[in-house]
Design a protein around this motif. Structure first.
Motif, PDB file in Angstrom:
ATOM      1  N   LYS A 187    -122.890  27.578  15.887  1.00 29.05           N
ATOM      2  CA  LYS A 187    -124.258  27.815  14.997  1.00 29.05           C
ATOM      3  C   LYS A 187    -123.670  28.558  14.015  1.00 29.05           C
ATOM      4  CE  LYS A 187    -128.566  28.860  15.925  1.00 29.05           C
ATOM      5  NZ  LYS A 187    -129.446  30.160  16.858  1.00 29.05           N
TER       6      LYS A 187
ATOM      7  N   ALA B  76    -123.244  27.120  10.264  1.00 27.20           N
ATOM      8  CA  ALA B  76    -123.920  27.847   9.266  1.00 27.20           C
ATOM      9  C   ALA B  76    -122.491  28.036   7.685  1.00 27.20           C
ATOM     10  CB  ALA B  76    -124.367  29.567  10.272  1.00 27.20           C
TER      11      ALA B  76
ATOM     12  N   VAL C 191    -127.649  34.342  11.805  1.00 22.31           N
ATOM     13  CA  VAL C 191    -126.572  33.841  12.567  1.00 22.31           C
ATOM     14  C   VAL C 191    -125.943  34.962  13.084  1.00 22.31           C
ATOM     15  CG1 VAL C 191    -126.388  31.593  12.480  1.00 22.31           C
ATOM     16  CG2 VAL C 191    -125.391  32.870  11.040  1.00 22.31           C
TER      17      VAL C 191
END
Length: 255
Positions: A5, A9, A152
């Motif tokens: 993730k 991102a 994140v």
């Protein structure tokens, strides 16, 4: 999964920034060449100012955390700026009440300051009467805003967005962080560490050993038992801390 993730991102934020850099560069050169300026000189000037502004944007972001944190008595220290690296602002609260709200506002100050630059860049694109030099603020500020606002955890630590999300939800990691901050606030306000209620450090949710808040809590437990003079318990937590401090984000120990 968290690392994936974070990578997504980071890549997404970078692609948005690069796409805006290309588009804003085209608009900048196209609009100003109308006044007779050489396109190649405009392009060189655009690239130079975008790169220069990236440093300014980073500093404003960190200074916003610092200034708001100081205003809210969060004991923020002067920000450390690392070119092409992660920057940070440390907190060590001088109070022990209302820490959740204070921390949310302090964490949000950086992204909010960056969002103001994004708004300026968007307005410059939309309104040709605004001096076109301001379009240079959009590419990097959009990248930085997304990079920090997306919830994140990067190798350098949790994003501002993730810290805010955890605090708003008051999840387990946030509860541990607030407990640590409360103890710090009590000590900074004059309470001896050995006089702190033991429940503040132990009646807490169990976290994964690689959670930065658990690692900091473990170190604080060691310092607590050391202050009490309970050397055996202190040694146990020091050993545990030494085992898990390898999970601290990159550069965390330096900060």
């Amino acid at each position: 999964m968290g690392a994936v993730k974070a990578k997504i991102a980071g890549i997404f934020s970078l692609l948005v920034g690069l796409a805006l850099a290309a588009y804003c560069g085209y608009v900048f050169c196209d609009r100003l060449s109308y006044y007779g300026y050489n396109v190649w000189l405009l392009a060189a000037f655009y690239v130079l100012t975008v790169v220069t502004f990236s440093v300014v944007c980073d500093l404003v972001h960190e200074l916003a955390h610092f200034a708001v944190g100081r205003l809210l008595k969060m004991g923020t220290k002067k920000p450390e700026y690392r070119p092409l690296g992660s920057s940070s602002v440390e907190v060590s609260p001088r109070v022990f009440k209302g820490l959740r709200a204070r921390m949310i506002v302090t964490a949000a100050a950086g992204p909010f300051s960056t969002l103001l630059f994004v708004a300026l860049g968007v307005c410059t694109l939309a309104i040709p009467s605004i001096p076109q030099v301001y379009v240079i603020v959009l590419p990097y500020s959009a990248f930085l805003f997304l990079y920090n606002a997306l919830p994140v955890e990067y190798a350098c630590g949790k994003s501002d967005g993730l810290v805010i999300k955890e605090l708003v939800k008051c999840d387990d990691s946030a509860r541990v962080m607030l407990a640590v901050l409360r103890v710090q606030g009590m000590v900074n306000a004059g309470t001896s560490l050995k006089d702190v209620d033991k429940s503040l450090l132990f009646d807490l949710p169990q976290l994964a050993e690689d959670d930065v808040n658990f690692i900091v809590l473990t170190e604080l437990r060691y310092e607590y038992f050391k202050a009490l003079g309970e050397e055996e318990e202190a040694a146990k937590y020091l050993k545990r801390y030494e085992e898990i401090k390898c999970y601290l984000p990159e550069g965390y120990g330096d900060r």
